[in-house]
Design a protein around this motif. Structure first.
Motif, mmCIF file in Angstrom:
data_model
loop_
_atom_site.group_PDB
_atom_site.id
_atom_site.type_symbol
_atom_site.label_atom_id
_atom_site.label_comp_id
_atom_site.label_asym_id
_atom_site.label_seq_id
_atom_site.Cartn_x
_atom_site.Cartn_y
_atom_site.Cartn_z
ATOM 1 N N VAL A 195 0.836 -1.195 0.000
ATOM 2 C CA VAL A 195 0.000 0.000 0.000
ATOM 3 C C VAL A 195 0.874 1.249 0.000
ATOM 4 O O VAL A 195 2.037 1.210 0.420
ATOM 5 N N HIS A 196 0.308 2.364 -0.449
ATOM 6 C CA HIS A 196 1.029 3.631 -0.500
ATOM 7 C C HIS A 196 1.311 4.147 0.907
ATOM 8 O O HIS A 196 2.422 4.560 1.232
ATOM 9 N N ALA A 197 0.264 4.204 1.737
ATOM 10 C CA ALA A 197 0.347 4.573 3.160
ATOM 11 C C ALA A 197 0.614 6.053 3.423
ATOM 12 O O ALA A 197 0.785 6.441 4.573
ATOM 13 N N ASP A 198 0.627 6.884 2.371
ATOM 14 C CA ASP A 198 0.895 8.321 2.552
ATOM 15 C C ASP A 198 0.280 9.124 1.403
ATOM 16 O O ASP A 198 0.828 10.143 1.007
ATOM 17 N N ALA A 234 -8.042 4.612 4.983
ATOM 18 C CA ALA A 234 -8.210 5.521 6.124
ATOM 19 C C ALA A 234 -7.248 6.693 6.043
ATOM 20 O O ALA A 234 -7.609 7.837 6.354
ATOM 21 N N VAL A 235 -6.004 6.440 5.630
ATOM 22 C CA VAL A 235 -5.027 7.523 5.468
ATOM 23 C C VAL A 235 -5.582 8.575 4.507
ATOM 24 O O VAL A 235 -5.489 9.790 4.767
ATOM 25 N N CYS A 236 -6.148 8.127 3.405
ATOM 26 C CA CYS A 236 -6.688 9.066 2.411
ATOM 27 C C CYS A 236 -7.887 9.836 2.962
ATOM 28 O O CYS A 236 -7.990 11.054 2.784
ATOM 29 N N ALA A 281 -5.952 4.916 13.774
ATOM 30 C CA ALA A 281 -4.563 4.489 13.576
ATOM 31 C C ALA A 281 -3.841 5.419 12.612
ATOM 32 O O ALA A 281 -2.680 5.797 12.843
ATOM 33 N N ALA A 282 -4.516 5.794 11.540
ATOM 34 C CA ALA A 282 -3.902 6.686 10.562
ATOM 35 C C ALA A 282 -3.644 8.064 11.163
ATOM 36 O O ALA A 282 -2.606 8.688 10.899
ATOM 37 N N ALA A 283 -4.574 8.553 11.976
ATOM 38 C CA ALA A 283 -4.375 9.845 12.636
ATOM 39 C C ALA A 283 -3.214 9.774 13.621
ATOM 40 O O ALA A 283 -2.391 10.695 13.704
ATOM 41 N N LEU A 284 -3.135 8.683 14.375
ATOM 42 C CA LEU A 284 -2.045 8.513 15.332
ATOM 43 C C LEU A 284 -0.698 8.488 14.631
ATOM 44 O O LEU A 284 0.261 9.142 15.077
ATOM 45 N N ARG A 285 -0.604 7.744 13.538
ATOM 46 C CA ARG A 285 0.667 7.624 12.818
ATOM 47 C C ARG A 285 1.208 8.991 12.420
ATOM 48 O O ARG A 285 2.383 9.295 12.592
ATOM 49 N N PHE A 286 0.324 9.850 11.867
ATOM 50 C CA PHE A 286 0.808 11.144 11.381
ATOM 51 C C PHE A 286 0.953 12.169 12.502
ATOM 52 O O PHE A 286 1.788 13.074 12.402
#
Length: 327
Positions: A195-198, A234-236, A281-286
């Motif tokens: 996955v792109h992930a960003d 979710a990241v998107c 999870a996506a919010a936490l990562r960034f």
């Protein structure tokens, strides 16, 4: 895409010669971004035609990590996705060396970033994201998401001293919650792949008349890894579909993105059910990566770290108001 390493024209010209791409016309540093050194490169071939490239020097990734990212880009581009394709040398290698750093050269895609996406931008992004997820079914290389839970656990103690007690508790509690989610049988069964992930707005390009722009490129795959497709979605959503106040999802754009995604690749029931947790999870990562960039900066001639408060707001909103895709 900051400039951490200065590249001399002669060094860029030598790479063009090695790759049989002609002579150097121009070399321009790119100031956006925070991970790697990037330059716009223009070359001129023997017929006098000019071509546009992006040269990336990798500041944190090692040369042995790079084949995964570059092979993924090559795979997607050759499957018809709007992704820059790395240029190989005579032996087929995609990893080069410039100014003492591992490097890659890819074709520069047309268009510009769409910083205020509307429904049709979100829908196009959703459809292309789903096509990417289908296209990696036969992509064999595997590499963990290097900004996943292991990285969270290693990085959180480094930024904790810079946070007040409330934020320390938020960070610790959310990591504990995400560990429980990741350890669940439901999460283990989610479809996954490269996955792109960003894939934020500044990693996509659109071209065309206002209101009729077409998605022409998805770029910067250097946070890619093997993870769940729903996490990538979710990241998107957390970037493309933000509403009025900080962190709020705009339902119309989020629904347009997910509907377009599902027309290409329908979500499994478990993916839809876990999406609220994956949005967290996506919010936490960034939030965590921006905390690290803000409080533990590196020198760069064009570096501008992003304010971590933005994704703190996103995380708090996802916790307070979980968002579920329409079923």
């Amino acid at each position: 895409m900051a400039v951490f390493t200065e590249v001399a024209p002669a060094e860029a010209g030598a790479l063009l010669t090695e790759l049989h791409l002609g002579t150097l016309v121009s070399l321009q540093g790119i100031g956006a971004g925070i991970e790697n050194t990037n330059y716009f490169v223009t070359s001129r071939n023997d017929q006098g035609d000019e071509q546009q490239w992006v040269l990336t020097l990798f500041e944190r990734l090692h040369a042995d990590q790079l084949p995964f990212y570059l092979q993924l880009m090559q795979h997607l581009a050759r499957n018809g996705l709007p992704v820059p394709e790395p240029r190989a040398n005579a032996s087929g290698g995609l990893v080069h060396h410039v100014a003492g750093k591992p490097a890659a050269l890819v074709n520069r895609l047309p268009g510009a970033h769409q910083h205020a996406p509307d429904l049709h931008h979100c829908a196009q992004l959703g459809a292309v994201l789903a096509r990417m997820h289908l296209a990696v079914a036969d992509f064999a290389p595997q590499q963990p998401n290097l900004r996943g839970i292991d990285w969270w656990l290693a990085t959180a103690p480094q930024v904790m001293p810079y946070l007040d007690a409330e934020r320390q508790a938020l960070l610790a509690d959310e990591i504990a919650f995400q560990q429980q989610v990741a350890a669940s049988a439901a999460h283990a069964a989610l479809p996954r792949g490269a996955v792109h992930a960003d894939l934020f707005r500044d990693n996509a390009m659109f071209d065309g008349l206002p209101g009729h722009e077409k998605l022409t490129g998805c770029i910067d795959f250097y946070f890619a890894g093997t993870d769940t497709f729903a996490y990538d979605l979710a990241v998107c959503l957390n970037d493309w579909c933000l509403g009025g106040r900080d962190g709020l999802l705009d339902d119309a754009r989020a629904e347009a993105l997910v509907a377009a995604y599902e027309r290409v690749r329908p979500l499994q029931a478990a993916e839809a059910r876990l999406l609220p947790a994956l949005l967290r999870a996506a919010a936490l990562r960034f939030w965590l990566s921006r905390l690290a960039d803000w409080h533990l900066p590196r020198p760069a001639s064009l570096l501008a770290p992003k304010d971590p408060l933005h994704f703190e707001h996103v995380l708090r909103e996802r916790i307070a108001n979980p968002w579920h895709p329409p079923r």
